[in-house]
Design a protein around this motif. Structure first.
Motif, short mmCIF file in Angstrom:
data_model
loop_
_atom_site.label_atom_id
_atom_site.label_comp_id
_atom_site.label_asym_id
_atom_site.label_seq_id
_atom_site.Cartn_x
_atom_site.Cartn_y
_atom_site.Cartn_z
N LEU A 89 0.83 -1.20 0.00
CA LEU A 89 0.00 0.00 0.00
C LEU A 89 0.87 1.25 0.00
N LEU A 90 0.32 2.30 -0.60
CA LEU A 90 0.97 3.61 -0.63
C LEU A 90 0.29 4.52 0.38
N TYR A 91 1.08 5.09 1.29
CA TYR A 91 0.55 6.01 2.29
C TYR A 91 1.11 7.41 2.03
N PRO A 92 0.25 8.42 1.92
CA PRO A 92 0.78 9.78 1.81
C PRO A 92 1.43 10.18 3.13
N VAL A 93 2.58 10.81 3.06
CA VAL A 93 3.27 11.26 4.27
C VAL A 93 3.67 12.72 4.11
N TRP B 122 -4.54 11.92 16.15
CA TRP B 122 -4.51 10.46 16.12
C TRP B 122 -5.42 9.84 17.18
N ARG B 123 -5.62 10.52 18.31
CA ARG B 123 -6.60 10.04 19.29
C ARG B 123 -7.99 10.06 18.69
N ASP B 124 -8.32 11.15 17.99
CA ASP B 124 -9.63 11.23 17.34
C ASP B 124 -9.78 10.11 16.30
N TYR B 125 -8.70 9.86 15.57
CA TYR B 125 -8.76 8.79 14.56
C TYR B 125 -8.97 7.43 15.23
N LEU C 190 -6.51 9.27 7.30
CA LEU C 190 -5.42 9.18 8.27
C LEU C 190 -4.87 10.57 8.57
N PRO C 191 -4.62 10.87 9.84
CA PRO C 191 -3.92 12.12 10.16
C PRO C 191 -2.51 12.08 9.57
N PRO C 192 -1.80 13.20 9.57
CA PRO C 192 -0.47 13.23 8.97
C PRO C 192 0.50 12.22 9.58
#
Length: 204
Positions: free
Chosen positions: A108-112, A126-129, A154-156
């Motif tokens: 998989l490709l994840y944007p970073v 990330w807690r919200d996620y 996804l968050p950053p």
């Protein structure tokens, strides 16, 4: 299972892959075919790529997990200063939190986001996620119903671009049971190197 074996065999047979990158695919294939369930995840490959035309950065992960309970990605960075001192930063990103059962083999490709000014993981985001992901898991796998919540991106994920003698970036996987893969160093991407005009390289 057959799809996972086929995926790995195609990787082993890829003549464009050499050295360690091919060897790690051979190791994953051997683990899959040995008849013994290994609960430890295995990071087959990790590469930073440049996404055109935006020139944003993506992280491609080739993952292997026989008991299919991946939880997330741990990024460790080691920054070396000219005076010889080093600074280490480690962050966990639960990128698989919304999936209770994942595939054995996945690419998989994840944007970073490039870590250019010391940015750090947004813990609140990330807690919200994680709260959203928990609701997703309960709805789909416990209550057997579709969630009414919209998808949450996804968050950053912050990653520095590796640089020879200055920045090392290592990745590892962890699962829901606390098992971890060994660390794999992300190579310096060809597009970040200063090259003479006309010199074209790659990460093979």
């Amino acid at each position: 299972m057959d799809r996972s074996i086929g995926f790995l065999k195609r990787g082993v047979a890829d003549l464009n892959l050499t050295g360690e990158r091919r060897h790690r695919r051979e190791l994953a294939l051997s683990r899959l075919e040995n008849g013994i369930l290994d609960s430890r995840p295995f990071l087959i490959d990790a590469q930073l790529v440049l996404l055109e035309p935006t020139e944003e950065v993506g992280l491609i992960l080739w993952t292997f997990d026989e008991d299919q309970d991946l939880r997330g990605l741990r990024i460790t960075e080691v920054h070396s200063a000219p005076d010889g001192t080093t600074t280490t930063l480690e962050e966990d990103y639960p990128i698989h939190a919304a999936s209770l059962v994942g595939p054995i083999v996945e690419s998989l490709l994840y944007p970073v986001q490039r870590r250019t000014q010391g940015q750090q993981k947004d813990e609140a985001a990330w807690r919200d996620y994680m709260l959203w992901a928990l609701d997703e898991v309960i709805c789909r796998f416990v209550d057997k119903r579709e969630t009414e919540s919209p998808d949450m991106p996804l968050p950053p994920i912050y990653v520095s671009v590796p640089k020879a003698n200055e920045v090392r970036v290592l990745a590892r996987l962890y699962d829901r049971a606390g098992n971890e893969s060994e660390s794999l160093e992300i190579p310096v991407p060809y597009w970040s190197r200063q090259r003479p005009s006309g010199d074209i390289g790659d990460n093979r």
